[in-house]
Design a protein around this motif. Sequence first.
Motif, PDB file in Angstrom:
ATOM      1  N   ARG A   1      34.672  35.383  35.719  1.00 53.44           N
ATOM      2  CA  ARG A   1      35.862  35.303  36.569  1.00 53.44           C
ATOM      3  C   ARG A   1      35.595  34.424  37.795  1.00 53.44           C
ATOM      4  NH1 ARG A   1      40.590  38.233  37.572  1.00 53.44           N
ATOM      5  NH2 ARG A   1      41.284  37.950  39.718  1.00 53.44           N
ATOM      6  N   ALA A   2      34.414  34.538  38.358  1.00 56.10           N
ATOM      7  CA  ALA A   2      34.068  33.743  39.537  1.00 56.10           C
ATOM      8  C   ALA A   2      34.136  32.244  39.249  1.00 56.10           C
ATOM      9  CB  ALA A   2      32.678  34.126  40.047  1.00 56.10           C
ATOM     10  N   ASP A   3      33.833  31.847  38.034  1.00 55.80           N
ATOM     11  CA  ASP A   3      33.925  30.431  37.652  1.00 55.80           C
ATOM     12  C   ASP A   3      35.374  29.957  37.666  1.00 55.80           C
ATOM     13  OD1 ASP A   3      31.109  30.208  37.137  1.00 55.80           O
ATOM     14  OD2 ASP A   3      31.453  31.200  35.208  1.00 55.80           O
ATOM     15  N   VAL A   4      36.277  30.798  37.196  1.00 57.11           N
ATOM     16  CA  VAL A   4      37.696  30.449  37.192  1.00 57.11           C
ATOM     17  C   VAL A   4      38.210  30.395  38.631  1.00 57.11           C
ATOM     18  CG1 VAL A   4      39.985  31.026  36.305  1.00 57.11           C
ATOM     19  CG2 VAL A   4      37.949  31.507  34.917  1.00 57.11           C
ATOM     20  N   GLU A   5      37.789  31.343  39.458  1.00 49.75           N
ATOM     21  CA  GLU A   5      38.188  31.340  40.867  1.00 49.75           C
ATOM     22  C   GLU A   5      37.708  30.067  41.568  1.00 49.75           C
ATOM     23  OE1 GLU A   5      36.482  35.015  42.188  1.00 49.75           O
ATOM     24  OE2 GLU A   5      38.209  36.193  41.497  1.00 49.75           O
TER      25      GLU A   5
ATOM     26  N   MET B   1      29.743  36.898  29.174  1.00 58.33           N
ATOM     27  CA  MET B   1      30.740  35.851  29.270  1.00 58.33           C
ATOM     28  C   MET B   1      31.989  36.272  28.487  1.00 58.33           C
ATOM     29  SD  MET B   1      29.396  33.582  31.126  1.00 58.33           S
ATOM     30  CE  MET B   1      28.016  32.576  31.524  1.00 58.33           C
ATOM     31  N   ALA B   2      33.129  35.785  28.931  1.00 60.52           N
ATOM     32  CA  ALA B   2      34.388  36.199  28.322  1.00 60.52           C
ATOM     33  C   ALA B   2      35.403  35.075  28.384  1.00 60.52           C
ATOM     34  CB  ALA B   2      34.926  37.411  29.067  1.00 60.52           C
ATOM     35  N   HIS B   3      36.526  35.299  27.722  1.00 58.81           N
ATOM     36  CA  HIS B   3      37.666  34.398  27.828  1.00 58.81           C
ATOM     37  C   HIS B   3      38.558  34.873  28.971  1.00 58.81           C
ATOM     38  CE1 HIS B   3      36.447  33.132  23.816  1.00 58.81           C
ATOM     39  NE2 HIS B   3      37.262  32.106  23.954  1.00 58.81           N
ATOM     40  N   HIS B   4      39.123  33.905  29.677  1.00 61.91           N
ATOM     41  CA  HIS B   4      40.055  34.211  30.758  1.00 61.91           C
ATOM     42  C   HIS B   4      41.267  33.297  30.648  1.00 61.91           C
ATOM     43  CE1 HIS B   4      36.338  35.931  32.411  1.00 61.91           C
ATOM     44  NE2 HIS B   4      37.150  36.742  33.077  1.00 61.91           N
TER      45      HIS B   4
ATOM     46  N   ALA C   1      51.791  26.779  34.808  1.00 57.76           N
ATOM     47  CA  ALA C   1      50.878  26.293  33.780  1.00 57.76           C
ATOM     48  C   ALA C   1      49.983  27.428  33.307  1.00 57.76           C
ATOM     49  CB  ALA C   1      50.026  25.150  34.320  1.00 57.76           C
ATOM     50  N   ALA C   2      49.373  27.220  32.151  1.00 63.43           N
ATOM     51  CA  ALA C   2      48.398  28.160  31.605  1.00 63.43           C
ATOM     52  C   ALA C   2      47.151  27.383  31.208  1.00 63.43           C
ATOM     53  CB  ALA C   2      48.965  28.886  30.397  1.00 63.43           C
ATOM     54  N   LEU C   3      45.993  27.940  31.547  1.00 63.98           N
ATOM     55  CA  LEU C   3      44.706  27.331  31.199  1.00 63.98           C
ATOM     56  C   LEU C   3      43.832  28.423  30.584  1.00 63.98           C
ATOM     57  CD1 LEU C   3      45.606  26.248  34.296  1.00 63.98           C
ATOM     58  CD2 LEU C   3      43.819  24.632  33.708  1.00 63.98           C
ATOM     59  N   ILE C   4      43.214  28.121  29.463  1.00 61.98           N
ATOM     60  CA  ILE C   4      42.354  29.074  28.778  1.00 61.98           C
ATOM     61  C   ILE C   4      40.904  28.666  28.990  1.00 61.98           C
ATOM     62  CG2 ILE C   4      41.717  30.080  26.566  1.00 61.98           C
ATOM     63  CD1 ILE C   4      44.626  29.459  25.668  1.00 61.98           C
ATOM     64  N   PHE C   5      40.133  29.584  29.545  1.00 57.29           N
ATOM     65  CA  PHE C   5      38.710  29.374  29.790  1.00 57.29           C
ATOM     66  C   PHE C   5      37.908  30.209  28.801  1.00 57.29           C
ATOM     67  CE2 PHE C   5      40.610  28.108  33.712  1.00 57.29           C
ATOM     68  CZ  PHE C   5      39.732  27.227  34.316  1.00 57.29           C
ATOM     69  N   ALA C   6      36.856  29.626  28.253  1.00 57.17           N
ATOM     70  CA  ALA C   6      36.010  30.321  27.281  1.00 57.17           C
ATOM     71  C   ALA C   6      34.590  30.453  27.824  1.00 57.17           C
ATOM     72  CB  ALA C   6      35.982  29.564  25.962  1.00 57.17           C
ATOM     73  N   ASP C   7      34.021  31.619  27.589  1.00 55.15           N
ATOM     74  CA  ASP C   7      32.620  31.884  27.924  1.00 55.15           C
ATOM     75  C   ASP C   7      32.277  31.571  29.376  1.00 55.15           C
ATOM     76  OD1 ASP C   7      32.048  32.779  25.326  1.00 55.15           O
ATOM     77  OD2 ASP C   7      31.766  30.719  24.643  1.00 55.15           O
ATOM     78  N   VAL C   8      33.119  32.052  30.277  1.00 52.01           N
ATOM     79  CA  VAL C   8      32.873  31.899  31.714  1.00 52.01           C
ATOM     80  C   VAL C   8      33.095  33.242  32.393  1.00 52.01           C
ATOM     81  CG1 VAL C   8      33.546  29.462  31.756  1.00 52.01           C
ATOM     82  CG2 VAL C   8      35.249  31.218  32.250  1.00 52.01           C
TER      83      VAL C   8
END
Length: 88
Positions: free
Chosen positions: A59-63, A1-4, A50-57
């Motif tokens: 790339r497919a989750d962000v998509e 998991m990573a930050h995106h 806009a900017a959104l920071i995702f943690a511990d997800v």
Amino acid sequence: MAHHLLLYEYVVDMAKRRTAHREAHLAHVGEQRQAGHITMAGAFDPPLGAALIFADVERADVEAFVAADPYQAAGLITSWRIERWNLV
């Protein structure tokens, strides 16, 4: 998991056009905040994007988030990109 980092670019007249979809968009963001996946999010001023920071997800989750975003369905997002963010 990573930050995106998710970066959106909006239509030129976003401030006027977003009204009908804003509540649903904010609820969509709120669901991911409640789940602990979005740590920070916000539009630029003026709202050109806009900017959104995702943690511990993944790339497919962000998509999947983008695909389900009411702003995307309404054609208000002109482009978007996801950057893996290696925090130090």
